[in-house]
Structures are given as C-alpha cells and as structure tokens.
Design a protein around this motif. Structure first.
Motif, PDB file in Angstrom:
ATOM      1  N   GLY A  14      67.317  20.189  58.238  1.00 38.54           N
ATOM      2  CA  GLY A  14      66.386  19.561  57.287  1.00 38.54           C
ATOM      3  C   GLY A  14      67.005  18.386  56.562  1.00 38.54           C
ATOM      4  O   GLY A  14      67.074  18.374  55.330  1.00 38.54           O
ATOM      5  N   THR A  16      66.374  14.817  57.080  1.00 34.82           N
ATOM      6  CA  THR A  16      65.812  13.458  57.176  1.00 34.82           C
ATOM      7  C   THR A  16      65.502  12.893  55.791  1.00 34.82           C
ATOM      8  O   THR A  16      65.188  11.712  55.658  1.00 34.82           O
ATOM      9  CB  THR A  16      64.529  13.445  58.038  1.00 34.82           C
ATOM     10  OG1 THR A  16      63.588  14.367  57.489  1.00 34.82           O
ATOM     11  CG2 THR A  16      64.832  13.812  59.479  1.00 34.82           C
ATOM     12  N   GLY A  18      65.848  13.902  51.128  1.00 37.47           N
ATOM     13  CA  GLY A  18      66.272  14.806  50.062  1.00 37.47           C
ATOM     14  C   GLY A  18      67.767  15.129  50.052  1.00 37.47           C
ATOM     15  O   GLY A  18      68.610  14.302  50.403  1.00 37.47           O
ATOM     16  N   ILE A  19      68.061  16.361  49.657  1.00 37.15           N
ATOM     17  CA  ILE A  19      69.452  16.811  49.504  1.00 37.15           C
ATOM     18  C   ILE A  19      70.177  16.775  50.846  1.00 37.15           C
ATOM     19  O   ILE A  19      71.340  16.348  50.929  1.00 37.15           O
ATOM     20  CB  ILE A  19      69.467  18.239  48.899  1.00 37.15           C
ATOM     21  CG1 ILE A  19      68.966  18.204  47.436  1.00 37.15           C
ATOM     22  CG2 ILE A  19      70.870  18.852  48.969  1.00 37.15           C
ATOM     23  CD1 ILE A  19      68.719  19.576  46.817  1.00 37.15           C
ATOM     24  N   CYS A  65      63.956  19.744  65.504  1.00 38.95           N
ATOM     25  CA  CYS A  65      63.750  21.194  65.586  1.00 38.95           C
ATOM     26  C   CYS A  65      62.942  21.627  64.373  1.00 38.95           C
ATOM     27  O   CYS A  65      63.320  21.330  63.235  1.00 38.95           O
ATOM     28  CB  CYS A  65      65.091  21.938  65.612  1.00 38.95           C
ATOM     29  SG  CYS A  65      64.913  23.736  65.527  1.00 38.95           S
ATOM     30  N   ASP A  66      61.867  22.340  64.627  1.00 41.84           N
ATOM     31  CA  ASP A  66      61.098  22.946  63.539  1.00 41.84           C
ATOM     32  C   ASP A  66      61.584  24.379  63.400  1.00 41.84           C
ATOM     33  O   ASP A  66      61.395  25.192  64.316  1.00 41.84           O
ATOM     34  CB  ASP A  66      59.603  22.895  63.875  1.00 41.84           C
ATOM     35  CG  ASP A  66      58.751  23.442  62.737  1.00 41.84           C
ATOM     36  OD1 ASP A  66      59.280  24.196  61.888  1.00 41.84           O
ATOM     37  OD2 ASP A  66      57.554  23.119  62.696  1.00 41.84           O
ATOM     38  N   PHE A  67      62.211  24.686  62.281  1.00 38.51           N
ATOM     39  CA  PHE A  67      62.801  26.012  62.110  1.00 38.51           C
ATOM     40  C   PHE A  67      61.766  27.119  61.906  1.00 38.51           C
ATOM     41  O   PHE A  67      62.129  28.285  61.780  1.00 38.51           O
ATOM     42  CB  PHE A  67      63.851  25.991  60.998  1.00 38.51           C
ATOM     43  CG  PHE A  67      65.141  25.384  61.465  1.00 38.51           C
ATOM     44  CD1 PHE A  67      66.046  26.126  62.202  1.00 38.51           C
ATOM     45  CD2 PHE A  67      65.429  24.051  61.216  1.00 38.51           C
ATOM     46  CE1 PHE A  67      67.219  25.570  62.677  1.00 38.51           C
ATOM     47  CE2 PHE A  67      66.600  23.474  61.682  1.00 38.51           C
ATOM     48  CZ  PHE A  67      67.494  24.239  62.418  1.00 38.51           C
ATOM     49  N   ASN A  89      70.609  23.791  55.139  1.00 41.43           N
ATOM     50  CA  ASN A  89      69.938  23.151  54.009  1.00 41.43           C
ATOM     51  C   ASN A  89      68.427  23.337  54.015  1.00 41.43           C
ATOM     52  O   ASN A  89      67.803  23.353  52.967  1.00 41.43           O
ATOM     53  CB  ASN A  89      70.272  21.649  54.032  1.00 41.43           C
ATOM     54  CG  ASN A  89      69.393  20.855  53.081  1.00 41.43           C
ATOM     55  OD1 ASN A  89      69.591  20.885  51.865  1.00 41.43           O
ATOM     56  ND2 ASN A  89      68.404  20.138  53.614  1.00 41.43           N
ATOM     57  N   GLY A  91      64.726  24.154  53.670  1.00 42.24           N
ATOM     58  CA  GLY A  91      64.077  25.115  52.781  1.00 42.24           C
ATOM     59  C   GLY A  91      62.684  24.652  52.413  1.00 42.24           C
ATOM     60  O   GLY A  91      62.461  23.469  52.172  1.00 42.24           O
ATOM     61  N   ILE A 139      72.505  26.192  51.337  1.00 40.34           N
ATOM     62  CA  ILE A 139      71.931  25.577  50.146  1.00 40.34           C
ATOM     63  C   ILE A 139      70.868  26.535  49.611  1.00 40.34           C
ATOM     64  O   ILE A 139      69.767  26.642  50.160  1.00 40.34           O
ATOM     65  CB  ILE A 139      71.330  24.172  50.429  1.00 40.34           C
ATOM     66  CG1 ILE A 139      72.377  23.261  51.109  1.00 40.34           C
ATOM     67  CG2 ILE A 139      70.820  23.555  49.130  1.00 40.34           C
ATOM     68  CD1 ILE A 139      73.646  22.993  50.313  1.00 40.34           C
ATOM     69  N   SER A 140      71.241  27.250  48.565  1.00 35.90           N
ATOM     70  CA  SER A 140      70.315  28.192  47.926  1.00 35.90           C
ATOM     71  C   SER A 140      69.581  27.447  46.810  1.00 35.90           C
ATOM     72  O   SER A 140      69.167  26.297  46.991  1.00 35.90           O
ATOM     73  CB  SER A 140      71.112  29.395  47.410  1.00 35.90           C
ATOM     74  OG  SER A 140      70.304  30.285  46.688  1.00 35.90           O
ATOM     75  N   TYR A 154      59.707  32.214  47.535  1.00 35.29           N
ATOM     76  CA  TYR A 154      60.815  31.256  47.723  1.00 35.29           C
ATOM     77  C   TYR A 154      62.094  31.797  47.088  1.00 35.29           C
ATOM     78  O   TYR A 154      63.161  31.787  47.713  1.00 35.29           O
ATOM     79  CB  TYR A 154      60.405  29.923  47.088  1.00 35.29           C
ATOM     80  CG  TYR A 154      61.495  28.894  46.972  1.00 35.29           C
ATOM     81  CD1 TYR A 154      61.926  28.182  48.092  1.00 35.29           C
ATOM     82  CD2 TYR A 154      62.086  28.597  45.741  1.00 35.29           C
ATOM     83  CE1 TYR A 154      62.921  27.216  47.982  1.00 35.29           C
ATOM     84  CE2 TYR A 154      63.072  27.632  45.623  1.00 35.29           C
ATOM     85  CZ  TYR A 154      63.488  26.939  46.748  1.00 35.29           C
ATOM     86  OH  TYR A 154      64.469  25.983  46.634  1.00 35.29           O
ATOM     87  N   LYS A 158      65.902  32.725  48.552  1.00 36.99           N
ATOM     88  CA  LYS A 158      67.128  32.077  48.062  1.00 36.99           C
ATOM     89  C   LYS A 158      68.140  33.117  47.570  1.00 36.99           C
ATOM     90  O   LYS A 158      69.348  32.913  47.660  1.00 36.99           O
ATOM     91  CB  LYS A 158      66.776  31.071  46.952  1.00 36.99           C
ATOM     92  CG  LYS A 158      65.989  29.865  47.461  1.00 36.99           C
ATOM     93  CD  LYS A 158      66.813  29.077  48.464  1.00 36.99           C
ATOM     94  CE  LYS A 158      66.088  27.927  49.084  1.00 36.99           C
ATOM     95  NZ  LYS A 158      66.908  27.140  50.015  1.00 36.99           N
ATOM     96  N   PRO A 184      71.673  24.600  43.829  1.00 35.39           N
ATOM     97  CA  PRO A 184      71.271  23.426  43.041  1.00 35.39           C
ATOM     98  C   PRO A 184      70.232  23.804  41.991  1.00 35.39           C
ATOM     99  O   PRO A 184      69.463  24.742  42.173  1.00 35.39           O
ATOM    100  CB  PRO A 184      70.633  22.489  44.075  1.00 35.39           C
ATOM    101  CG  PRO A 184      70.915  23.074  45.417  1.00 35.39           C
ATOM    102  CD  PRO A 184      71.143  24.535  45.195  1.00 35.39           C
ATOM    103  N   GLY A 185      70.216  23.030  40.911  1.00 34.61           N
ATOM    104  CA  GLY A 185      69.117  23.128  39.944  1.00 34.61           C
ATOM    105  C   GLY A 185      68.015  22.180  40.379  1.00 34.61           C
ATOM    106  O   GLY A 185      68.029  21.656  41.506  1.00 34.61           O
ATOM    107  N   THR A 187      66.187  19.129  41.303  1.00 35.50           N
ATOM    108  CA  THR A 187      66.848  17.916  41.799  1.00 35.50           C
ATOM    109  C   THR A 187      65.822  16.841  42.115  1.00 35.50           C
ATOM    110  O   THR A 187      64.760  17.118  42.683  1.00 35.50           O
ATOM    111  CB  THR A 187      67.664  18.264  43.072  1.00 35.50           C
ATOM    112  OG1 THR A 187      68.550  19.342  42.744  1.00 35.50           O
ATOM    113  CG2 THR A 187      68.477  17.082  43.556  1.00 35.50           C
TER     114      THR A 187
END
Ligand code: NAD
Length: 262
Positions: A14, A16, A18-19, A65-67, A89, A91, A139-140, A154, A158, A184-185, A187
C-alpha cells in the motif's frame, strides 16, 4: 548511526500514497531498492513517476496487488523474489457504528489489514531467517490502544497486529532478523487533508480551526495537538529498518504524539 541501506531491497504494501509512499521515498533516498505496491497499474505507475522526480536515481519498481484478493497475493509472492525489508503498511478502515458494521466489512478489514501481513510474513520470514538478516515492520495505529467507538473493527485489526508482530519476533530468536511495530497517531495524508478541508467548507471554519477542534474533542490526550506528518512516521520506520536498530526486536513503537496517554 548506520542508516546505510544500499544493498537492501524493500517491499512496502500500500505504498502509492500516504505513509507507505513516504516510507518508500525515505528508504529510496538512502539507497535502498524499493518495490511499491497499489491496487492498480495506473496508481503504481503514477507513484513511480513521482518517486523518480523526488529522489535522484532511485532503484525502484512496482507490483500491483489488491490485498483483499488472495489469488493476487499468491501471484505477488511469486514475483517478489528476495526481500530484506518488509513493511506491512496497507490498511483500510470504515468509520461506522458497531451495530451497523456488517460481517463483510469486518472480514474485509481483517483480510487487508491483518492477513496481508500474515501471508507476506509466512513466505518472506523463512527466507530472511535462512540468510540471517531481515526486517519486518508492521504499521499499526494509535487505534490499537485507543479503540475509538466509531472505528471498532479497524481498531481490532490494529490490536491484532501487535500480537502478530510480537509473536513473529519470537521466531527470530538468535538471528539477525527483527520484527517490530510502529503505532502512528493521526497523520496528515492526502485523505486526512481532504477530510479537514471538507469539514472546513461545511462548517465555515478554517482548516486550522477544524484541526484544533479535532484534537480537543477526539484526541484530547495528544501532547502535540496536531496531525503528524507522513515524514515523522517514515523517519521512525526507516530507523527501525536500518542496521542501527539491530537490538530492537519485538517492540511496538508509539509515534502518536502522546495521544494514547501514559
Ligand atoms: P492510505 O489510505 O493513504 O492508503 C495508502 C495506500 O494503500 C494507497 O497506495 C492505496 O492504494 C493502498 N491500498 C488501499 N487498499 C489496498 C489494498 N486492498 N491492496 C493494496 N493496496 C491498497 O493509507 P495511510 O493513511 O497512509 O495509512 C497507511 C497505514 O498507516 C495504514 O495501515 C493505516 O491504518 C495506518 N495509519 C494511518 C493513520 C493516518 O492518520 N493516516 C494513522 C494511524 C495508522
């Protein structure tokens, strides 16, 4: 400090935007070969163009790939080859009342958020153990501990990642492989920025006022009282994936600005 990642290859699920993209960019700028991932060829190609603009001569490629689709994960694992750094990562979340959250929604979030990491680790961890080097990072989220009522499904996924990561780290005993988690908080990704702008437009407030209000009501324990930048998360992730973090294993690192409290 040894942040030399020159001879390493990383896969970031994931990534492309964001984080995930920020982590990929930071790794690439330190010489690491990165494999980006998204759900469509178009999004992967776009991210690769951006990366080549932002990092001088990055070593990069992409895999679609679509998880949410197990058969696509099997195909991805065949194409992936040897990986030194695995960043779990990807999510997804639904902002929904518990009583309105369908079984399908629970299952989809579980598949994408948890089973993606299970399936990737099941194939890649044995290879890392065999060559006696590797880094796996999950990445939780602060939600793993806060469990906001509107993000229950969600949050449960996590929290599960904390157990998964801790358990997998136990399998690395005596090796130079590590498995850790970052929490992460809230973001400031493009998605969060769009959300702030939409609320600002709807309520006639400025984006700054909306952000201030969010932290006052939704994240009152946050010590920084602001959204984190994707770079702040990427910096922590890159450190944990570097040779310098060799003694950090089985850890859950909160990069949440204090939102979870003491
Ligand atoms: P995002 O929503 O911006 O998405 C990032 C990427 O995931 C995109 O490239 C998207 O194409 C890809 N993606 C989505 N579903 C996918 C699927 N089924 N298969 C493959 N790729 C898919 O993500 P983000 O906000 O940067 O979050 C990244 C991670 O950090 C997630 O695990 C999220 O739970 C976690 N996190 C985010 C925040 C936040 O405030 N943004 C806070 C805490 C934790």
């Amino acid at each position: 400090m040894d942040l030399d990642l020159n001879r390493q290859k990383a896969f970031i699920s994931g990534s492309t935007s964001g984080i995930g993209y920020a982590i990929a960019k930071s790794l690439a700028s330190l010489g690491c070969e990165v494999v980006l991932n998204g759900r469509t060829q178009e999004s992967v190609d776009k991210a690769l163009v951006k990366l080549r603009e932002e990092v001088p001569e990055p070593r990069c490629s992409g895999l679609v790939c679509d998880f949410a689709d197990t058969s696509q994960i099997d195909a991805l694992l065949k194409d992936l080859g040897s990986i030194d750094i695995l960043i779990n990562n990807v999510g997804i979340y639904t902002d929904q009342d518990f009583f309105e959250t369908s079984d399908n929604s629970w299952t989809e979030q579980w598949e994408v958020n948890v089973m993606s990491g299970v399936r990737l680790s099941k194939t890649l961890l044995p290879k890392m153990l065999k060559k006696d080097y590797g880094r796996i990072l999950f990445i939780s989220s602060e939600c793993a501990v806060l469990t906001p009522w509107n993000l229950l499904a969600y949050s449960v996924t996590k929290t599960a990642l904390l157990g998964l990561s801790k358990g997998l780290s136990g399998l690395t005993k005596g090796s130079k492989v590590t498995v850790n988690t970052v929490l992460p908080g809230s973001t400031l990704t493009d998605g969060a920025q769009n959300f702030l702008e939409a609320v600002a437009k709807k309520t006639g407030q400025s984006v700054e006022q909306v952000e201030k209000e969010f932290f006052k009501t939704d994240r009152p324990n946050s010590l920084i009282q602001r959204f984190e930048t994707v770079q702040e998360i990427a910096d922590a992730a890159v450190f944990l994936c570097s040779p310098s973090a060799s003694a950090i294993n089985g850890t859950a690192l909160r990069v949440d600005g204090g939102s979870v409290g003491g």
